[in-house]
Design a protein around this motif. Structure first.
Motif, mmCIF file in Angstrom:
data_model
loop_
_atom_site.group_PDB
_atom_site.id
_atom_site.type_symbol
_atom_site.label_atom_id
_atom_site.label_comp_id
_atom_site.label_asym_id
_atom_site.label_seq_id
_atom_site.Cartn_x
_atom_site.Cartn_y
_atom_site.Cartn_z
ATOM 1 N N LEU A 135 7.076 -10.298 5.077
ATOM 2 C CA LEU A 135 8.477 -9.718 5.376
ATOM 3 C C LEU A 135 8.331 -8.224 5.710
ATOM 4 C CD1 LEU A 135 10.360 -11.336 2.413
ATOM 5 C CD2 LEU A 135 9.746 -12.336 4.235
ATOM 6 N N LEU A 136 9.317 -7.915 6.828
ATOM 7 C CA LEU A 136 9.244 -6.749 7.271
ATOM 8 C C LEU A 136 9.828 -5.770 6.143
ATOM 9 C CD1 LEU A 136 10.113 -7.171 10.948
ATOM 10 C CD2 LEU A 136 8.329 -6.003 10.105
ATOM 11 N N ASN A 137 10.698 -5.992 5.372
ATOM 12 C CA ASN A 137 11.542 -5.234 4.695
ATOM 13 C C ASN A 137 11.478 -5.467 3.273
ATOM 14 O OD1 ASN A 137 12.420 -3.275 6.845
ATOM 15 N ND2 ASN A 137 13.796 -4.956 7.360
ATOM 16 N N TYR A 138 10.248 -5.815 2.622
ATOM 17 C CA TYR A 138 10.125 -6.154 1.398
ATOM 18 C C TYR A 138 8.900 -5.837 0.780
ATOM 19 C CZ TYR A 138 10.992 -9.013 -2.829
ATOM 20 O OH TYR A 138 11.007 -9.443 -4.130
ATOM 21 N N ASP A 139 8.863 -4.845 0.017
ATOM 22 C CA ASP A 139 7.272 -4.257 -0.543
ATOM 23 C C ASP A 139 6.635 -5.077 -1.437
ATOM 24 O OD1 ASP A 139 8.064 -2.177 1.161
ATOM 25 O OD2 ASP A 139 8.799 -0.988 -0.297
ATOM 26 N N GLU A 140 7.446 -5.875 -2.456
ATOM 27 C CA GLU A 140 6.941 -6.473 -3.405
ATOM 28 C C GLU A 140 6.325 -7.793 -2.846
ATOM 29 O OE1 GLU A 140 6.114 -6.331 -7.644
ATOM 30 O OE2 GLU A 140 6.763 -4.830 -6.228
ATOM 31 N N ILE A 162 2.496 -7.267 12.188
ATOM 32 C CA ILE A 162 1.414 -7.328 11.128
ATOM 33 C C ILE A 162 0.996 -5.792 10.628
ATOM 34 C CG2 ILE A 162 -1.189 -7.932 10.947
ATOM 35 C CD1 ILE A 162 0.739 -10.162 11.036
ATOM 36 N N PRO A 163 0.950 -4.914 11.482
ATOM 37 C CA PRO A 163 0.718 -3.628 10.895
ATOM 38 C C PRO A 163 1.763 -3.016 9.771
ATOM 39 C CG PRO A 163 0.417 -3.610 13.235
ATOM 40 C CD PRO A 163 1.227 -4.771 13.085
ATOM 41 N N ARG A 164 2.811 -3.303 10.248
ATOM 42 C CA ARG A 164 4.029 -3.164 9.231
ATOM 43 C C ARG A 164 3.887 -3.869 7.841
ATOM 44 N NH1 ARG A 164 5.481 -1.936 13.852
ATOM 45 N NH2 ARG A 164 6.819 -0.241 14.494
ATOM 46 N N ASN A 218 1.092 -2.469 5.711
ATOM 47 C CA ASN A 218 1.115 -1.225 5.023
ATOM 48 C C ASN A 218 1.851 -1.051 4.092
ATOM 49 O OD1 ASN A 218 -0.584 1.176 6.507
ATOM 50 N ND2 ASN A 218 0.033 -0.288 7.997
ATOM 51 N N ASN A 219 2.991 -2.260 4.095
ATOM 52 C CA ASN A 219 4.208 -2.357 3.117
ATOM 53 C C ASN A 219 3.732 -2.937 1.960
ATOM 54 O OD1 ASN A 219 5.574 -0.687 4.719
ATOM 55 N ND2 ASN A 219 7.018 -2.441 5.664
ATOM 56 N N SER A 220 2.948 -4.113 1.942
ATOM 57 C CA SER A 220 2.544 -4.879 1.023
ATOM 58 C C SER A 220 1.932 -4.179 -0.080
ATOM 59 C CB SER A 220 1.739 -6.157 1.349
ATOM 60 O OG SER A 220 0.383 -5.855 2.061
ATOM 61 N N LYS A 280 -9.525 -1.721 10.839
ATOM 62 C CA LYS A 280 -9.840 -0.941 12.149
ATOM 63 C C LYS A 280 -8.602 -0.985 12.732
ATOM 64 C CE LYS A 280 -11.807 -1.799 16.698
ATOM 65 N NZ LYS A 280 -12.762 -2.746 17.381
ATOM 66 N N PHE A 281 -7.590 -2.133 12.886
ATOM 67 C CA PHE A 281 -6.284 -2.204 13.580
ATOM 68 C C PHE A 281 -5.032 -1.662 12.714
ATOM 69 C CE2 PHE A 281 -8.834 -5.189 15.983
ATOM 70 C CZ PHE A 281 -9.088 -4.450 17.186
ATOM 71 N N THR A 282 -5.194 -1.637 11.534
ATOM 72 C CA THR A 282 -4.085 -1.248 11.008
ATOM 73 C C THR A 282 -3.992 0.073 9.985
ATOM 74 O OG1 THR A 282 -4.349 -2.335 8.677
ATOM 75 C CG2 THR A 282 -3.255 -3.566 10.379
ATOM 76 N N LYS A 283 -5.463 0.359 9.853
ATOM 77 C CA LYS A 283 -5.824 1.695 9.233
ATOM 78 C C LYS A 283 -5.622 1.704 7.621
ATOM 79 C CE LYS A 283 -7.024 3.411 13.084
ATOM 80 N NZ LYS A 283 -8.282 2.950 13.475
ATOM 81 N N VAL A 284 -5.399 0.479 7.066
ATOM 82 C CA VAL A 284 -4.850 0.537 5.508
ATOM 83 C C VAL A 284 -6.294 0.638 4.538
ATOM 84 C CG1 VAL A 284 -2.936 -1.212 5.868
ATOM 85 C CG2 VAL A 284 -5.440 -2.146 5.449
ATOM 86 N N ASP A 285 -6.052 0.946 3.586
ATOM 87 C CA ASP A 285 -7.238 1.326 2.851
ATOM 88 C C ASP A 285 -7.922 0.095 2.370
ATOM 89 O OD1 ASP A 285 -8.840 1.881 0.415
ATOM 90 O OD2 ASP A 285 -7.185 2.855 -0.816
ATOM 91 N N PRO A 286 -9.151 -0.043 2.561
ATOM 92 C CA PRO A 286 -10.065 -1.161 2.517
ATOM 93 C C PRO A 286 -9.806 -1.817 0.946
ATOM 94 C CG PRO A 286 -11.354 0.433 3.660
ATOM 95 C CD PRO A 286 -10.116 0.995 3.170
ATOM 96 N N GLU A 287 -9.693 -0.886 0.124
ATOM 97 C CA GLU A 287 -9.381 -1.290 -1.403
ATOM 98 C C GLU A 287 -8.250 -2.408 -1.636
ATOM 99 O OE1 GLU A 287 -11.751 -0.719 -3.845
ATOM 100 O OE2 GLU A 287 -13.020 0.014 -2.330
#
Length: 325
Positions: free
Chosen positions: A60-65, A94-96, A99-101, A117-124
């Motif tokens: 979901l684009l607009n759902y963080d939980e 996908i990048p959004r 990062n939001n999840s 590599k493609f989203t720059k999220v924290d590997p952890e």
């Protein structure tokens, strides 16, 4: 089943019997992306915004939980493998959601590296949880009454989607170089408009020694694996490679491309080849057809490897991820 876990789905799903077994709630209206991005978030809001776990390749684009599953980043690795509309949507989505999840699940360290590599999220934030053999592949059944009469006497098998990313054109070219009238090429899979491989269609069209089938039952597919001389998969890019694991579980030798995910998961239980070389693929097929007793070592390694993958263990890892939030 844990009463705190609820399954939800749109109306008109492919497997209503499974939804019934899981006690899934049908949430209306819409289906597809509209259901996912409009109907589902509104329903979740009415439920108090619980944690959503999505095991598909979107979220979901607009759902963080939420916890999302990203199987691979193929649409970024090579956009030309996909229809433009599909690639643009995933490039936006996908990048959004990554990062939001709260967490990201994926199916290999190779995919994890691509996601970073493609989203720059924290590997952890990313947890690798492997696929496994479907339960239907572990059950004993009588082959009496299974439709296998149309199978060739001797064949090389491909199981998977029919699209450019799978490098089927090189596979067919390698088969043609083989020049073995006693060996057929059997491809099992379906084409989809978003991934259509028109070059491949011209290569196998009207060729009696190259067969294409789809919509096999699990029992028919199991019998097809067991009778194959080898499974071949020379894909350019994958996140996991479930058909390879299925083949190994059933004692079918595997020839596959020398790519990061396959090296990670299958290693020396498979015969690894350069996917860009039709000659190398042809040589690997020829070697398998002529190895006889020497092939038993690969088959045994494959069976041992496949036995190490379990959806129960994978489910336990997902539960641990949830409990550690």
């Amino acid at each position: 089943m844990n009463p705190d876990i609820r399954f939800v789905c749109p109306a008109g799903i492919k497997h209503p019997e499974l939804a019934k077994q899981l006690g899934a709630k049908i949430v209306r209206p819409f289906a597809g992306h509209l259901w996912e991005q409009l109907t589902l978030p509104m329903w979740l809001q009415r439920q108090g915004n619980p944690l959503l776990i999505n095991l598909g390749n979107t979220g979901l684009l607009n759902y963080d939980e939420q916890i999302v599953t990203i199987h691979d980043m193929a649409f970024k690795v090579q956009p030309l493998w996909f229809a433009r509309s599909f690639q643009l949507w995933y490039d936006y989505l996908i990048p959004r959601i990554a990062n939001n999840s709260r967490l990201i699940l994926t199916v290999s360290n190779s995919s994890k590296n691509d996601i970073v590599k493609f989203t720059k999220v924290d590997p952890e934030k990313i947890h690798v949880i492997y696929n496994a053999i479907p339960e239907s592949f572990t059950k004993k059944f009588s082959e009496e009454g299974i439709n296998i009469s149309s199978l060739p006497e001797k064949y090389i098998l491909y199981v998977g989607a029919i699209n450019p990313r799978k490098n089927l054109a090189h596979m067919v070219e390698a088969y043609n170089l083989l020049q073995r009238e006693d060996v057929k090429l059997l491809m099992i899979g379906e084409e989809h408009a978003s991934f259509a491989d028109y070059q491949l269609q011209q290569l196998y069209k009207d060729k009696a020694d190259i067969m294409l089938k789809s919509k096999l039952t699990d029992e028919e597919l199991i019998c097809t694996y067991k009778r194959a001389s080898a499974l071949i998969n020379v894909s350019y890019h994958e996140g996991f490679g479930l058909p390879l694991l299925e083949a190994m579980h059933l004692g079918c030798p595997v020839i596959c491309s020398d790519i990061p995910a396959y090296r990670e998961i299958f290693g020396d239980a498979a015969i690894l080849v350069d996917p860009t070389s039709a000659e190398a693929i042809r040589n690997a097929i020829n070697d398998v057809l002529n190895m006889n007793g020497a092939l038993n070592s690969k088959i045994e390694k494959g069976k041992i490897l496949a036995s190490q993958f379990s959806y129960r263990r994978s489910a336990e890892k997902i539960i641990n991820c949830i409990n550690n939030l």
